[in-house]
Motif scaffolding. Sequence first.
Motif, PDB file in Angstrom:
ATOM      1  N   ARG A 101       7.366  16.592   7.357  1.00 46.76           N
ATOM      2  CA  ARG A 101       8.755  16.452   6.991  1.00 46.76           C
ATOM      3  C   ARG A 101       9.124  17.197   5.604  1.00 46.76           C
ATOM      4  O   ARG A 101       8.312  16.923   4.515  1.00 46.76           O
ATOM      5  CB  ARG A 101       9.307  14.995   6.783  1.00 46.76           C
ATOM      6  CG  ARG A 101       9.336  14.257   8.049  1.00 46.76           C
ATOM      7  CD  ARG A 101       9.802  12.788   8.167  1.00 46.76           C
ATOM      8  NE  ARG A 101       9.470  11.948   6.783  1.00 46.76           N
ATOM      9  CZ  ARG A 101       8.412  11.182   6.669  1.00 46.76           C
ATOM     10  NH1 ARG A 101       7.620  11.159   7.592  1.00 46.76           N
ATOM     11  NH2 ARG A 101       8.256  10.605   5.659  1.00 46.76           N
ATOM     12  N   SER A 126       4.464  13.468  12.538  1.00 49.14           N
ATOM     13  CA  SER A 126       5.598  12.845  11.846  1.00 49.14           C
ATOM     14  C   SER A 126       5.556  12.704  10.371  1.00 49.14           C
ATOM     15  O   SER A 126       6.571  12.735   9.795  1.00 49.14           O
ATOM     16  CB  SER A 126       5.956  11.196  12.510  1.00 49.14           C
ATOM     17  OG  SER A 126       4.403  10.448  11.956  1.00 49.14           O
ATOM     18  N   GLU A 133      -1.513  11.622   8.544  1.00 43.84           N
ATOM     19  CA  GLU A 133      -0.168  11.227   9.165  1.00 43.84           C
ATOM     20  C   GLU A 133       0.160  11.582  10.386  1.00 43.84           C
ATOM     21  O   GLU A 133       1.101  11.178  10.860  1.00 43.84           O
ATOM     22  CB  GLU A 133       0.958  11.247   7.989  1.00 43.84           C
ATOM     23  CG  GLU A 133       0.521  10.725   6.834  1.00 43.84           C
ATOM     24  CD  GLU A 133       1.523  10.815   5.665  1.00 43.84           C
ATOM     25  OE1 GLU A 133       2.927  11.035   6.124  1.00 43.84           O
ATOM     26  OE2 GLU A 133       1.376  11.012   4.464  1.00 43.84           O
ATOM     27  N   TRP A 156      -0.815  16.011  18.813  1.00 46.00           N
ATOM     28  CA  TRP A 156       0.512  16.907  18.661  1.00 46.00           C
ATOM     29  C   TRP A 156       0.716  17.648  19.717  1.00 46.00           C
ATOM     30  O   TRP A 156       1.692  17.797  20.656  1.00 46.00           O
ATOM     31  CB  TRP A 156       0.262  17.625  17.247  1.00 46.00           C
ATOM     32  CG  TRP A 156       1.650  18.729  17.046  1.00 46.00           C
ATOM     33  CD1 TRP A 156       2.864  18.842  17.945  1.00 46.00           C
ATOM     34  CD2 TRP A 156       1.610  19.767  16.176  1.00 46.00           C
ATOM     35  NE1 TRP A 156       3.597  19.806  17.299  1.00 46.00           N
ATOM     36  CE2 TRP A 156       2.952  20.495  16.159  1.00 46.00           C
ATOM     37  CE3 TRP A 156       0.758  20.110  15.096  1.00 46.00           C
ATOM     38  CZ2 TRP A 156       3.246  21.326  15.463  1.00 46.00           C
ATOM     39  CZ3 TRP A 156       1.147  21.255  14.297  1.00 46.00           C
ATOM     40  CH2 TRP A 156       2.326  21.838  14.289  1.00 46.00           C
ATOM     41  N   ARG A 168       2.355  16.357  23.134  1.00 46.76           N
ATOM     42  CA  ARG A 168       3.682  15.934  23.000  1.00 46.76           C
ATOM     43  C   ARG A 168       4.548  17.227  22.981  1.00 46.76           C
ATOM     44  O   ARG A 168       5.518  17.303  23.003  1.00 46.76           O
ATOM     45  CB  ARG A 168       4.069  15.027  21.842  1.00 46.76           C
ATOM     46  CG  ARG A 168       3.541  13.779  22.151  1.00 46.76           C
ATOM     47  CD  ARG A 168       3.628  12.859  20.808  1.00 46.76           C
ATOM     48  NE  ARG A 168       3.061  11.673  20.792  1.00 46.76           N
ATOM     49  CZ  ARG A 168       2.000  11.470  20.490  1.00 46.76           C
ATOM     50  NH1 ARG A 168       0.933  12.441  19.955  1.00 46.76           N
ATOM     51  NH2 ARG A 168       1.140  10.441  20.528  1.00 46.76           N
ATOM     52  N   ARG A 214      11.974  23.458   9.353  1.00 43.76           N
ATOM     53  CA  ARG A 214      10.633  22.754   9.625  1.00 43.76           C
ATOM     54  C   ARG A 214       9.631  23.450  10.848  1.00 43.76           C
ATOM     55  O   ARG A 214       8.648  23.397  10.960  1.00 43.76           O
ATOM     56  CB  ARG A 214      11.066  21.404  10.148  1.00 43.76           C
ATOM     57  CG  ARG A 214       9.908  20.372  10.326  1.00 43.76           C
ATOM     58  CD  ARG A 214      10.471  19.013  10.569  1.00 43.76           C
ATOM     59  NE  ARG A 214       8.985  18.189  10.754  1.00 43.76           N
ATOM     60  CZ  ARG A 214       8.668  17.671  11.936  1.00 43.76           C
ATOM     61  NH1 ARG A 214       9.532  18.190  13.143  1.00 43.76           N
ATOM     62  NH2 ARG A 214       7.578  16.836  11.887  1.00 43.76           N
TER      63      ARG A 214
END
Length: 172
Positions: A15, A12, A9, A96, A99, A37
Amino acid sequence: MATDVLAKEGISGLRVEVLAKRCGVTKGSFYWHFKDRQALLDAVLERWRAGRIRDIEKTTAVQPGHEREQLHYAIEVYGASRNRKGMSIELAIRDWARRDANAAGVVESVDLYRLECTRRLFTASGMSDSEAKSRSLLLYACVFGLSLMHYDGFDNNLLEIKQRIAQRIVET
C-alpha cells in the motif's frame, strides 16, 4: 523494499501509504516515482521477472558438451538452496498470481522460460524433445516441491538422496 514487504505481508501489504512511511518519504514523493499503486505493482512484477530470467540464464548457460553437468548444477542450485526470503517472495508472487491476471501472466512467462532453458539442455544432451520436456517439468516440480517441504528428519543422508534424485532426472 517492496519485495520485502510482499514476502512478509503479501500483495495486501503493498500500500502506498505504508511503503512511503517505511521508506521515509512522503506520499507525494512516492507518486513522483510511481504514477499510482498499479505502476508500483507492475514494477515489482517486472523486477521479479527480470531477476528470475537473469538467474535461470546464469544457471543454464553452458559450453556445448557439458549439458548434463549443467543440469546437475541447476538441480543443485535450486534444490540445495533453502533461501527462505527468496522462497517467500516466490510464494507471494504465486499467491498474487492466483487472483490477478497480470501477475499470472508474468509467472507463466517465467515458468515457461525456466522450462524452455532446461528443455534445451536436455535436448542438447541427446534426449528427444518430448523426453526433454517431461524431464524439464520433472526437474522444476522436484526442486520447487523440495523447497516447500520440511524433510530434514526424513533421513540422515539427505545429500545422497538428492544426488540420486538428480541422477534419475538427468540421466537416460
